[in-house]
Design a protein around this motif. Structure first.
Motif, PDB file in Angstrom:
ATOM      1  N   ARG A 169      40.297  53.866  37.496  1.00 17.25           N
ATOM      2  CA  ARG A 169      39.416  52.694  37.448  1.00 17.25           C
ATOM      3  C   ARG A 169      37.991  53.023  37.867  1.00 17.25           C
ATOM      4  O   ARG A 169      37.092  52.175  37.767  1.00 17.25           O
ATOM      5  CB  ARG A 169      39.962  51.592  38.358  1.00 17.25           C
ATOM      6  CG  ARG A 169      41.193  50.873  37.821  1.00 17.25           C
ATOM      7  CD  ARG A 169      41.632  49.782  38.787  1.00 17.25           C
ATOM      8  NE  ARG A 169      40.515  48.950  39.198  1.00 17.25           N
ATOM      9  CZ  ARG A 169      40.417  48.358  40.386  1.00 17.25           C
ATOM     10  NH1 ARG A 169      41.372  48.513  41.287  1.00 17.25           N
ATOM     11  NH2 ARG A 169      39.376  47.604  40.678  1.00 17.25           N
ATOM     12  N   ALA A 170      37.748  54.241  38.329  1.00 18.57           N
ATOM     13  CA  ALA A 170      36.419  54.592  38.838  1.00 18.57           C
ATOM     14  C   ALA A 170      35.389  54.617  37.714  1.00 18.57           C
ATOM     15  O   ALA A 170      35.698  54.918  36.555  1.00 18.57           O
ATOM     16  CB  ALA A 170      36.465  55.948  39.533  1.00 18.57           C
ATOM     17  N   LEU A 187      34.070  46.182  38.981  1.00 16.70           N
ATOM     18  CA  LEU A 187      34.743  44.938  39.350  1.00 16.70           C
ATOM     19  C   LEU A 187      35.342  44.244  38.129  1.00 16.70           C
ATOM     20  O   LEU A 187      36.384  43.590  38.226  1.00 16.70           O
ATOM     21  CB  LEU A 187      33.762  43.998  40.054  1.00 16.70           C
ATOM     22  CG  LEU A 187      33.265  44.440  41.438  1.00 16.70           C
ATOM     23  CD1 LEU A 187      32.262  43.429  41.988  1.00 16.70           C
ATOM     24  CD2 LEU A 187      34.425  44.610  42.411  1.00 16.70           C
ATOM     25  N   GLY A 188      34.680  44.390  36.977  1.00 19.69           N
ATOM     26  CA  GLY A 188      35.177  43.762  35.761  1.00 19.69           C
ATOM     27  C   GLY A 188      36.276  44.539  35.068  1.00 19.69           C
ATOM     28  O   GLY A 188      36.828  44.068  34.070  1.00 19.69           O
ATOM     29  N   ARG A 189      36.576  45.743  35.573  1.00 14.69           N
ATOM     30  CA  ARG A 189      37.607  46.599  34.976  1.00 14.69           C
ATOM     31  C   ARG A 189      37.411  46.695  33.463  1.00 14.69           C
ATOM     32  O   ARG A 189      38.351  46.540  32.674  1.00 14.69           O
ATOM     33  CB  ARG A 189      39.003  46.073  35.305  1.00 14.69           C
ATOM     34  CG  ARG A 189      39.280  45.997  36.802  1.00 14.69           C
ATOM     35  CD  ARG A 189      40.708  45.609  37.112  1.00 14.69           C
ATOM     36  NE  ARG A 189      40.902  45.444  38.557  1.00 14.69           N
ATOM     37  CZ  ARG A 189      42.061  45.136  39.133  1.00 14.69           C
ATOM     38  NH1 ARG A 189      43.143  44.947  38.382  1.00 14.69           N
ATOM     39  NH2 ARG A 189      42.148  45.006  40.438  1.00 14.69           N
ATOM     40  N   GLY A 243      41.195  41.746  35.445  1.00 11.94           N
ATOM     41  CA  GLY A 243      41.379  41.650  36.885  1.00 11.94           C
ATOM     42  C   GLY A 243      40.845  40.364  37.484  1.00 11.94           C
ATOM     43  O   GLY A 243      40.652  39.352  36.793  1.00 11.94           O
ATOM     44  N   PRO A 244      40.563  40.374  38.790  1.00 10.47           N
ATOM     45  CA  PRO A 244      40.071  39.172  39.474  1.00 10.47           C
ATOM     46  C   PRO A 244      38.760  38.638  38.901  1.00 10.47           C
ATOM     47  O   PRO A 244      38.507  37.430  38.971  1.00 10.47           O
ATOM     48  CB  PRO A 244      39.886  39.645  40.923  1.00 10.47           C
ATOM     49  CG  PRO A 244      40.798  40.812  41.070  1.00 10.47           C
ATOM     50  CD  PRO A 244      40.813  41.483  39.734  1.00 10.47           C
ATOM     51  N   ALA A 245      37.926  39.503  38.337  1.00 10.79           N
ATOM     52  CA  ALA A 245      36.668  39.031  37.744  1.00 10.79           C
ATOM     53  C   ALA A 245      36.949  38.095  36.574  1.00 10.79           C
ATOM     54  O   ALA A 245      36.297  37.049  36.423  1.00 10.79           O
ATOM     55  CB  ALA A 245      35.820  40.218  37.291  1.00 10.79           C
ATOM     56  N   ALA A 246      37.912  38.452  35.733  1.00 12.72           N
ATOM     57  CA  ALA A 246      38.270  37.587  34.603  1.00 12.72           C
ATOM     58  C   ALA A 246      38.857  36.272  35.095  1.00 12.72           C
ATOM     59  O   ALA A 246      38.558  35.200  34.548  1.00 12.72           O
ATOM     60  CB  ALA A 246      39.259  38.313  33.691  1.00 12.72           C
ATOM     61  N   GLU A 247      39.674  36.341  36.138  1.00 12.62           N
ATOM     62  CA  GLU A 247      40.263  35.118  36.690  1.00 12.62           C
ATOM     63  C   GLU A 247      39.183  34.195  37.240  1.00 12.62           C
ATOM     64  O   GLU A 247      39.244  32.969  37.071  1.00 12.62           O
ATOM     65  CB  GLU A 247      41.263  35.483  37.784  1.00 12.62           C
ATOM     66  CG  GLU A 247      42.472  36.275  37.279  1.00 12.62           C
ATOM     67  CD  GLU A 247      43.322  36.807  38.414  1.00 12.62           C
ATOM     68  OE1 GLU A 247      43.044  36.445  39.586  1.00 12.62           O
ATOM     69  OE2 GLU A 247      44.253  37.588  38.145  1.00 12.62           O
ATOM     70  N   PHE A 251      32.399  35.911  43.512  1.00  9.21           N
ATOM     71  CA  PHE A 251      33.366  37.002  43.650  1.00  9.21           C
ATOM     72  C   PHE A 251      32.654  38.351  43.774  1.00  9.21           C
ATOM     73  O   PHE A 251      33.025  39.199  44.594  1.00  9.21           O
ATOM     74  CB  PHE A 251      34.313  37.011  42.446  1.00  9.21           C
ATOM     75  CG  PHE A 251      35.088  38.291  42.288  1.00  9.21           C
ATOM     76  CD1 PHE A 251      36.128  38.601  43.152  1.00  9.21           C
ATOM     77  CD2 PHE A 251      34.764  39.198  41.276  1.00  9.21           C
ATOM     78  CE1 PHE A 251      36.840  39.791  43.014  1.00  9.21           C
ATOM     79  CE2 PHE A 251      35.464  40.382  41.132  1.00  9.21           C
ATOM     80  CZ  PHE A 251      36.503  40.677  42.001  1.00  9.21           C
ATOM     81  N   ILE A 252      31.609  38.553  42.976  1.00  7.74           N
ATOM     82  CA  ILE A 252      30.859  39.816  43.021  1.00  7.74           C
ATOM     83  C   ILE A 252      30.223  40.012  44.394  1.00  7.74           C
ATOM     84  O   ILE A 252      30.328  41.089  45.001  1.00  7.74           O
ATOM     85  CB  ILE A 252      29.791  39.831  41.907  1.00  7.74           C
ATOM     86  CG1 ILE A 252      30.459  39.942  40.535  1.00  7.74           C
ATOM     87  CG2 ILE A 252      28.809  40.984  42.109  1.00  7.74           C
ATOM     88  CD1 ILE A 252      29.521  39.699  39.368  1.00  7.74           C
ATOM     89  N   VAL A 253      29.566  38.973  44.906  1.00  4.20           N
ATOM     90  CA  VAL A 253      28.888  39.086  46.203  1.00  4.20           C
ATOM     91  C   VAL A 253      29.903  39.327  47.315  1.00  4.20           C
ATOM     92  O   VAL A 253      29.686  40.152  48.215  1.00  4.20           O
ATOM     93  CB  VAL A 253      28.047  37.823  46.474  1.00  4.20           C
ATOM     94  CG1 VAL A 253      27.480  37.846  47.891  1.00  4.20           C
ATOM     95  CG2 VAL A 253      26.911  37.714  45.457  1.00  4.20           C
TER      96      VAL A 253
END
Length: 497
Positions: A203-204, A395-397, A457-461, A475-477
């Motif tokens: 994922r990096a 974060l957005g994978r 991932g959580p960004a999409a949610e 979420f990003i912050v």
């Protein structure tokens, strides 16, 4: 041990002779900047949390100390400044063992990797293993500006030899003392490195930094469809230039879509200039032009003058932007001078103060011809974008960093300009707000990824929930690293249980 003892005793008896900071090749580095770099390194070694806290509070002042231009002095002297290992050293001699090396790295969850082969360090040429100073400095900015945790980043160098004879003959140089690998053997080593690190940390985000022109574009195209990789020298520079054009449009009170009506003169047709042209053309296509119409808005100049279709050696990347000879009947063309970068002073004088200007290096304020207070000018610096691009991709994978994501990131940057900055004619915002800038850029990358059905991932949610973009920004912050003293240190499962 003998070499280590010898090195210490040399330092003990007299100061080590280094290339001085004032060397003309180093672009304005001073002894005071070198002293401050050493002081910051001592703090980072002693108290990393305090180091990043101070860096974040003084980012605009300290970024030039930790990265360009001071990092150039660090790299030419790296073999003499080296005191303790930071980052990971891979070399052609490690062929067959790179996967084992990656799996022996103590951090099981790396989020960002910056790698160089040391072949084109800034404007200093081939510095071999000494080029590791660049990924180290770059990742300091990833952490301070983009909110990556310093425990989850990995600076790396792939040592494939060096053609720098002075380094090869220096007893303190730690790299391979052989000429650079080329051709299939070079790509075999790079393939093994990429496979090793991306299999350990899939994922990096992997950023290529300061590779020679012969390898930069081929490496990017070789891996970008399979891994989350990007090249800041090509893509970051192009996106930053595009952001400057969007900023200029905002200064003029025009919307981003007005980019499609602009004519662009590109001075320089090398790999960086070509990347900038392609990015601007992609943005024009986004705003309604066909690829052919977008290419027709460009006039490309190099050391031989205007690039036309009569050039016998046109590359596939330049050919769409070349002018047809029949378009030039009756036109007189200026000769192109050797050093083509225009200064702020020249831009103001030549246009009677009308120019909207940003340069690749810092510029002193200039008084307008008709009188009045001196005008400040912004610097086109990649650090506006690369931390946020990497943060959004991680974060957005996204699994891929597309040109559309970079265009969206460039368009987001001028929205961070304040009314005061617009009134001064600045096309880039102040770096004092770099955390907010990086969060906005990351949001733009995630939004573009969602349109391409790449967001996960959580960004999409967060984006798909009731909160929409505001929830995603939150979420990003919240995902950013903030340096603070913690009373408890969590241990991964299975460690010291």
């Amino acid at each position: 041990m003998e070499r280590q003892t010898e090195r210490f005793m040399e330092d003990y008896r007299q100061p080590r002779e280094m290339i001085p900071p004032e060397d003309s090749r180093l672009g304005g580095v001073t002894s005071e900047m070198a002293r401050r770099w050493k002081l910051l390194q001592l703090l980072q070694d002693r108290n990393e949390t305090l180091f990043y806290s101070i860096l974040m509070r003084n980012f605009e002042e300290m970024a030039p100390i930790l990265y360009t231009p001071t990092v150039g002095w660090v790299c030419v002297n790296y073999h003499k400044l080296y005191r303790r290992p930071r980052g990971m050293f891979f070399s052609a001699a490690d062929s067959g063992n790179m996967a084992a090396m990656a799996h022996n790295w103590p951090q099981s969850d790396v989020h960002a990797i910056v790698v160089t082969d040391g072949s084109r360090i800034l404007g200093l040429g081939d510095l071999g293993l000494n080029g590791l100073g660049i990924p180290i400095g770059k990742l300091d900015l990833y952490c301070a500006a983009g909110g990556f945790s310093p425990s989850h980043v990995l600076p790396a160098v792939v040592d494939v030899g060096t053609d720098n004879e002075a380094l090869r003959s220096d007893p303190l140089y730690a790299g391979l003392r052989s000429p650079r690998l080329r051709g299939a053997e070079y790509y075999r080593v790079m393939d093994e490195f990429v496979e090793a690190v991306m299999s350990r940390w899939p994922r990096a985000v992997l950023q290529f930094e300061d590779f020679s022109a012969a390898h930069a574009e081929p490496l990017l195209q070789r891996y970008r469809d399979h891994h989350t990789v990007f090249n800041d020298d090509i893509q970051g520079t192009a996106a930053t230039a595009l952001a400057g054009l969007y900023g200029a449009l905002r200064v003029m009170g025009l919307p981003p879509s007005a980019l499609a009506q602009q004519r662009v003169v590109m001075v320089g047709a090398g790999s960086a200039g070509t990347g900038v042209m392609r990015m601007i053309a992609a943005a024009m296509v986004k705003h309604g032009l066909s690829p052919e119409a977008a290419a027709s808005r460009f006039w490309v100049l190099d050391r031989r003058g205007l690039v036309t279709t009569k050039r016998p050696e046109l590359t596939d990347h330049i050919r769409p932007f070349a002018r047809r000879e029949e378009e030039l009947d009756g036109m007189g063309l200026m000769d192109v001078v050797n050093r083509m970068e225009c200064t702020a002073q020249q831009a103001v004088e030549w246009t009677g103060g009308r120019a909207i200007f940003a340069g690749g290096s810092p510029q002193e304020p200039v008084a307008p011809p008709g009188g009045g207070p001196p005008r400040p000018f912004a610097q086109a610096n990649n650090m506006y974008l690369f931390p946020g691009i990497a943060l959004g991709a991680f974060l957005g994978r996204t699994g891929h960093i597309s040109d559309a994501m970079l265009v969206e990131a460039a368009e987001a940057l001028p929205d961070m300009l304040t009314e005061e900055e617009l009134g001064q004619g600045l096309v880039y915002p102040s770096l004092r707000g770099i955390r907010a800038i990086s969060a906005a850029v990351a949001l733009a990358v995630c939004t573009a990824a969602d349109r391409e059905d790449r967001l996960g991932g959580p960004a999409a949610e967060a984006l798909e929930g009731r909160g929409g973009p505001a929830a995603l920004l939150n979420f990003i912050v919240r995902s950013m690293y903030w340096p603070d003293y913690k009373s408890l240190v969590p241990l991964p499962r299975g460690v010291e249980e």
